[in-house]
Design an enzyme around this catalytic site. Structure first.
Site, PDB file in Angstrom:
ATOM      1  CB  CYS A 113      24.535  19.676 -21.738  1.00 13.95           C
ATOM      2  SG  CYS A 113      24.724  19.298 -23.480  1.00 13.95           S
TER       3      CYS A 113
ATOM      4  N   GLY B   1      30.197  17.699 -19.786  1.00 20.78           N
ATOM      5  CA  GLY B   1      30.417  18.027 -21.191  1.00 20.78           C
ATOM      6  C   GLY B   1      31.744  18.730 -21.379  1.00 20.78           C
TER       7      GLY B   1
ATOM      8  CG  ASN C  36      21.375  18.408 -19.122  1.00 14.34           C
ATOM      9  OD1 ASN C  36      21.287  18.071 -17.959  1.00 14.34           O
ATOM     10  ND2 ASN C  36      21.761  17.572 -20.051  1.00 14.34           N
ATOM     11  N   GLY C  37      19.576  18.071 -22.193  1.00 14.34           N
ATOM     12  CA  GLY C  37      18.530  17.101 -22.497  1.00 14.34           C
ATOM     13  C   GLY C  37      18.487  16.801 -23.976  1.00 14.34           C
TER      14      GLY C  37
ATOM     15  CB  CYS D 250      18.090  10.242 -16.039  1.00 19.12           C
ATOM     16  SG  CYS D 250      19.474   9.249 -16.638  1.00 19.12           S
TER      17      CYS D 250
ATOM     18  CE1 TYR E 118      30.788   7.085 -16.209  1.00 19.07           C
ATOM     19  CE2 TYR E 118      29.175   7.808 -17.815  1.00 19.07           C
ATOM     20  CZ  TYR E 118      30.487   7.688 -17.411  1.00 19.07           C
ATOM     21  OH  TYR E 118      31.496   8.178 -18.195  1.00 19.07           O
TER      22      TYR E 118
ATOM     23  CB  CYS F  56      19.717   7.104 -23.542  1.00 17.08           C
ATOM     24  SG  CYS F  56      18.965   8.578 -22.799  1.00 17.08           S
TER      25      CYS F  56
ATOM     26  CB  CYS G   7      13.730   7.347 -17.194  1.00 16.77           C
ATOM     27  SG  CYS G   7      14.142   6.615 -18.807  1.00 16.77           S
TER      28      CYS G   7
HETATM   29 FE1  SF4 Z   1      18.621   7.870 -18.216  1.00 18.11          FE
HETATM   30 FE2  SF4 Z   1      18.678   5.489 -19.402  1.00 18.11          FE
HETATM   31 FE3  SF4 Z   1      16.374   6.845 -19.217  1.00 18.11          FE
HETATM   32 FE4  SF4 Z   1      18.329   7.717 -20.832  1.00 18.11          FE
HETATM   33  S1  SF4 Z   1      17.152   5.806 -21.042  1.00 18.11           S
HETATM   34  S2  SF4 Z   1      17.090   8.965 -19.423  1.00 18.11           S
HETATM   35  S3  SF4 Z   1      20.188   7.140 -19.648  1.00 18.11           S
HETATM   36  S4  SF4 Z   1      17.613   5.987 -17.517  1.00 18.11           S
END
Ligand code: SF4
Length: 470
Positions: free
Chosen positions: A8, A34, A108-109, A248, A254, A395, A449
């Site tokens: 989003c 989105g 968003n999340g 992220c 991407y 994810c 992450c």
């Molecule tokens: Fe981003 Fe992958 Fe973590 Fe999801 S799992 S927040 S897509 S790095």
């Protein structure tokens, strides 16, 4: 060209005479985040006015609709559903009236423990209109007994664990806030003196706003008649461990637009560096040409070609008049969609050993079609090179990936059988340390992450959780 759905985008502005129109433009620049629905809520200083509809920003908002959204403050949202189904009821911003007044929220999340939170609220008499986790955030704020809006949001933050970059609007205030781990991006800028917040800096660029900074993880930013006030995340209680940042990394690989600054870094340059690192780690002896899978593989292919000393060619041309493949619901149509969207340039492919660079492989069906397309255009050899590690985990923080058993790299972990599955001569991925080194200079990826590549989830995921069943 992914079977991953985008997430989003959110936008907000406070104290500008053209608030609705600027928000419309800002959302347009976030449309890649989105495409299912779009909405704007404005404030005239007392009352909130709203319009939400299924569809693209340019189709949802006509001049008449924008005229019907008066006021000097606004928030907006573009949505792809990661939790909750694709219906107008789940379109955002969402609104409620509570004892503190009217409040609209755009999110968003994703909240992995959303079902338990929602069930708890329902047991206490809360009634929900949608199946989205964003409505849970709204209820947690409304249900708080704290005396101030900041207090209510802090209370929500102690209850909700997960990914949320949020903008909110009351009659008199614009609020921006980000979860303590900062999974999803959120930036602050300024236009004609008015504060602006957006998921990505592209939302600022189109309207001519200047970029100032990120909203920090755990920060609550408030703008009203008295000015702007930032409320940083409180220090953890004595003996408690502070939440580690978990930005992220896939935003860089991407999701974000290459012309955006995300987490303080220019996405295009990061993608080029990912490509350079990929060429160091996964060279292709005897290759003659590097071609990207457009559009998300372009930056990495440029970097790969530079590092390898090979010519870069746009060997696949994308039609910009076809929606992303994931919009089409049936796999039969999706496969056809690859041909609708891409066409090979035979003159730069025929007779050559070609390196095809993409950012990631999800189910593998699209990659297989692309390899076959390049081979049928006369390539002598086709080598897939991927500018991220194998995507082997789902994810739970706002990106709608398929379940593990649908991820081709989880099903086929070894490279040779995977290349056979894709009908490629070889396939090669970037390592996790290589990816992190390219993104931040730190091969450990501290502060990021990377769970979809490594399975190291920064927040526990409830057992049996499936965001599509929420
Ligand atoms: Fe981003 Fe992958 Fe973590 Fe999801 S799992 S927040 S897509 S790095």
């Amino acid at each position: 060209m992914k079977d991953i759905h985008d997430e989003c985008g959110v936008f907000g502005i406070w104290g500008h005479k053209d608030a609705a129109t600027i928000t419309y433009l800002g959302l347009h620049a976030l449309q890649h985040r989105g495409q299912e629905s779009a909405g704007i809520v404005t404030s005239d200083g007392e009352t909130l006015h709203e319009y939400r509809q299924m569809g693209l920003v340019a189709d949802v908002f006509t001049a008449n609709v924008l005229h019907g959204l008066p006021g000097r403050s606004a928030i907006g949202h573009v949505r792809y559903s990661t939790a909750g189904s694709s219906t107008l009821l789940n379109a955002q911003p969402i609104r409620c009236v509570f004892d503190g007044g009217s409040l609209a929220l755009a999110h968003n999340g994703n909240l992995p423990d959303f079902a338990a939170l929602r069930a708890g609220l329902m047991r206490r008499g809360h009634v929900f209109h949608s199946s989205s986790d964003s409505e849970v955030l709204l209820h947690l704020i409304a249900a708080s007994e704290a005396g101030s809006l900041v207090g209510r949001i802090r209370h929500m933050m102690t209850q909700a664990r997960g990914a949320y970059s949020i903008v909110m609007l009351t009659g008199r205030e614009l609020v921006a806030c980000r979860d303590p781990q900062g999974f999803r991006p959120l930036v602050v800028g300024r236009l004609d003196g008015a504060p602006v917040v957006a998921s990505e800096t592209t939302g600022l660029d189109l309207i001519g706003a200047t970029y100032e900074r990120e909203v920090e993880p755990g920060e609550i930013l408030i703008a009203d008649e008295a000015g702007e006030r930032s409320h940083p995340m409180p220090a953890p209680a004595p003996g408690a461990t502070p939440a580690a940042p978990a930005r992220c990394v896939f935003e860089h690989v991407y999701f974000a637009r290459p012309d955006s600054l995300v987490f303080g870094r220019q996405v295009y340059l990061v993608r080029k560096e990912l490509g350079r690192q990929l060429a160091r780690e996964q060279p292709v002896p005897g290759a003659e040409t590097v071609i990207p899978v457009p559009d998300s593989g372009v930056g990495a292919a440029v970097g790969f070609a530079e590092q390898a000393g090979l010519p870069f060619e746009m060997g696949l041309i994308r039609s910009h008049y076809v929606g992303r493949t994931f919009i089409e619901p049936e796999s039969r149509i999706r496969h056809f969609g690859v041909k609708l969207k891409l066409n090979p340039v035979r003159a730069v492919i025929e007779g050559r050993s070609v390196v095809v660079v993409d950012d990631s492989i999800v189910r593998g069906t699209t990659s297989r079609k692309i390899v076959q397309m390049v081979r049928s255009a006369g390539a002598r050899e086709v080598h897939m090179r991927i500018s991220s590690p194998p995507t082997r985990w789902s994810c739970y923080y706002g990106i709608d990936t398929p379940s593990r058993d649908e991820l081709v790299a989880a099903r086929i972990p070894d490279m040779h059988p995977l290349a056979c599955e894709l009908t490629a001569d070889s396939v090669g991925y970037l390592t996790a340390p290589g990816m992190h080194h390219a993104v931040s200079g730190d091969p450990e990826g501290t502060g990021y992450c990377d769970a979809c590549f490594t399975g190291r989830y920064p927040l526990p995921v409830p057992e049996g959780y499936d965001p599509k069943k929420c």
